[in-house]
Design a protein around this motif. Structure first.
Motif, PDB file in Angstrom:
ATOM      1  N   LYS A 253       0.799  -1.209   0.000  1.00 52.49           N
ATOM      2  CA  LYS A 253       0.000   0.000   0.000  1.00 52.49           C
ATOM      3  C   LYS A 253       0.844   1.275   0.000  1.00 52.49           C
ATOM      4  N   GLU A 257       0.886   4.147  -2.833  1.00 52.00           N
ATOM      5  CA  GLU A 257       0.452   5.514  -2.528  1.00 52.00           C
ATOM      6  C   GLU A 257       1.497   6.525  -2.983  1.00 52.00           C
ATOM      7  N   ILE A 260       1.269   6.999  -6.686  1.00 57.51           N
ATOM      8  CA  ILE A 260       0.093   7.786  -7.063  1.00 57.51           C
ATOM      9  C   ILE A 260       0.313   9.280  -6.785  1.00 57.51           C
ATOM     10  N   THR A 261       0.829   9.602  -5.594  1.00 58.23           N
ATOM     11  CA  THR A 261       0.995  11.020  -5.269  1.00 58.23           C
ATOM     12  C   THR A 261       2.146  11.665  -6.033  1.00 58.23           C
ATOM     13  N   HIS A 264       1.433   9.954 -10.437  1.00 59.64           N
ATOM     14  CA  HIS A 264       0.055   9.919 -10.955  1.00 59.64           C
ATOM     15  C   HIS A 264      -0.164   8.878 -12.052  1.00 59.64           C
ATOM     16  N   GLU A 281      -3.798   6.925 -13.253  1.00 55.53           N
ATOM     17  CA  GLU A 281      -4.005   7.193 -11.826  1.00 55.53           C
ATOM     18  C   GLU A 281      -5.247   6.456 -11.307  1.00 55.53           C
ATOM     19  N   GLU A 282      -6.307   6.473 -12.118  1.00 59.73           N
ATOM     20  CA  GLU A 282      -7.532   5.774 -11.741  1.00 59.73           C
ATOM     21  C   GLU A 282      -7.280   4.293 -11.498  1.00 59.73           C
ATOM     22  N   LYS A 285      -5.400   3.687  -8.361  1.00 57.99           N
ATOM     23  CA  LYS A 285      -6.242   3.839  -7.155  1.00 57.99           C
ATOM     24  C   LYS A 285      -7.080   2.579  -6.899  1.00 57.99           C
ATOM     25  N   THR A 286      -7.532   1.959  -7.989  1.00 56.71           N
ATOM     26  CA  THR A 286      -8.275   0.710  -7.847  1.00 56.71           C
ATOM     27  C   THR A 286      -7.372  -0.362  -7.242  1.00 56.71           C
ATOM     28  N   LEU A 288      -4.847   0.149  -5.349  1.00 62.12           N
ATOM     29  CA  LEU A 288      -4.566   0.530  -3.969  1.00 62.12           C
ATOM     30  C   LEU A 288      -5.638  -0.046  -3.037  1.00 62.12           C
ATOM     31  N   GLU A 289      -6.872  -0.039  -3.505  1.00 62.31           N
ATOM     32  CA  GLU A 289      -7.959  -0.593  -2.682  1.00 62.31           C
ATOM     33  C   GLU A 289      -7.757  -2.095  -2.467  1.00 62.31           C
TER      34      GLU A 289
END
Ligand SMILES: [Zn+2]
Length: 292
Positions: A253, A257, A260-261, A264, A281-282, A285-286, A288-289
């Protein structure tokens, strides 16, 4: 003529033999990795050896990996093969360019230099089998001959060749492996030695229109040669976006993260086939979940 590997026996089972034509798959490797002529030759010889050695594996899911780590400008090679002669691989420095050894002969041994070769067989055991030798010449066929004698106690003759055309495309590639089982007679051995000393380079034979069957016929024709199998050979990589995503989830994780930050997005690249996988990025994020 498409690429393929044949498996054969001779001397009533005292000899086992393999021969291959691999020009198309080596050409494919050259195109995806943009290899220089000497890098194409080194990678092509390793891929050809792996295709033949892959067919020695017994299980459908078994996997063979050949690795060279060396001090020469090529630095190293990794190839792998399955039992269906599907191979993939790469060199560490694909653009290496060194003078030819003599006209028409690329200096593969010089590009590789001193180092080690490992043979790893994943045959479904808890620990994969691994053998490692110091390189004899870096010409690959000689190194494999030494490996078979040292690590597998199997006296072998290995021939590997890649013929690179003047436009740097692959004109021919192929090879053979002849192995002596414990019940080989002295007579067979001296006959074999004499044949192997006289036989032209395998790429020259292929270039004359000879097939892998013809090559084995020239070496073992009068020793009860029996072709037992023919397997189509190809360059094949099993990477997919799904695998790349799984690898990204496994980094955890926190790392995700960070990507992503900071970035992107992410672009991951498969060493074996040089394919690039782009993640937005989308998408990250998926993932990451899922990593939670
Ligand atoms: Zn790949």
């Amino acid at each position: 003529m498409g690429d393929y590997v044949i498996r054969a026996t001779a001397g009533n089972g005292a000899i086992r033999a393999f021969a291959a034509t691999t020009g198309e798959l080596v050409q494919h490797a050259r195109q995806v990795h943009h290899t220089s002529p000497v890098a194409s030759a080194a990678l092509g010889r390793m891929l050809t050896a792996a295709a033949m050695m892959g067919t020695m594996l017994k299980g459908d899911k078994d996997l063979l990996t050949l690795q060279i780590r060396s001090l020469g400008p090529l630095k190293g090679i990794v190839v792998s093969a399955d039992s269906q002669a599907r191979v993939k691989g790469y060199v560490f420095n694909p653009t290496v360019d060194i003078p030819v050894k003599y006209p028409g002969k690329l200096d593969v041994g010089g590009a590789i230099g001193e180092g080690y070769m490992s043979v790893i067989k994943d045959i479904g055991m808890r620990e994969p089998y691994a053998g490692r030798i110091k390189l004899v010449s870096g010409e690959i066929a000689e190194d494999l001959t030494y490996y078979f004698a040292q690590s597998e106690q199997t006296p072998s003759a290995v021939g590997l060749g890649v013929l690179v055309d003047t436009d740097t495309s692959i004109r021919r590639a192929g090879g053979f492996i002849i192995q002596l089982m414990p019940d080989t007679t002295e007579e067979m051995i001296s006959k074999l030695e004499e044949r192997l000393n006289r036989i032209p380079y395998v790429t020259d034979l292929l270039d004359m229109g000879k097939t892998p069957e013809d090559v084995l016929e020239m070496i073992l024709g009068d020793m009860q040669l029996k072709i037992v199998d023919r397997v189509e050979a190809s360059f094949y990589c099993n990477c997919t976006k799904e695998r790349v995503e799984k690898a990204l989830i496994s980094i955890g994780k926190e790392e995700l993260e960070k990507i992503i930050t900071q970035d992107h997005e992410a672009t991951l690249h498969c060493h074996f086939c040089n394919k690039e996988y782009h993640l937005t990025e989308e998408e990250l994020k998926t993932l990451l979940e899922e990593a939670k």
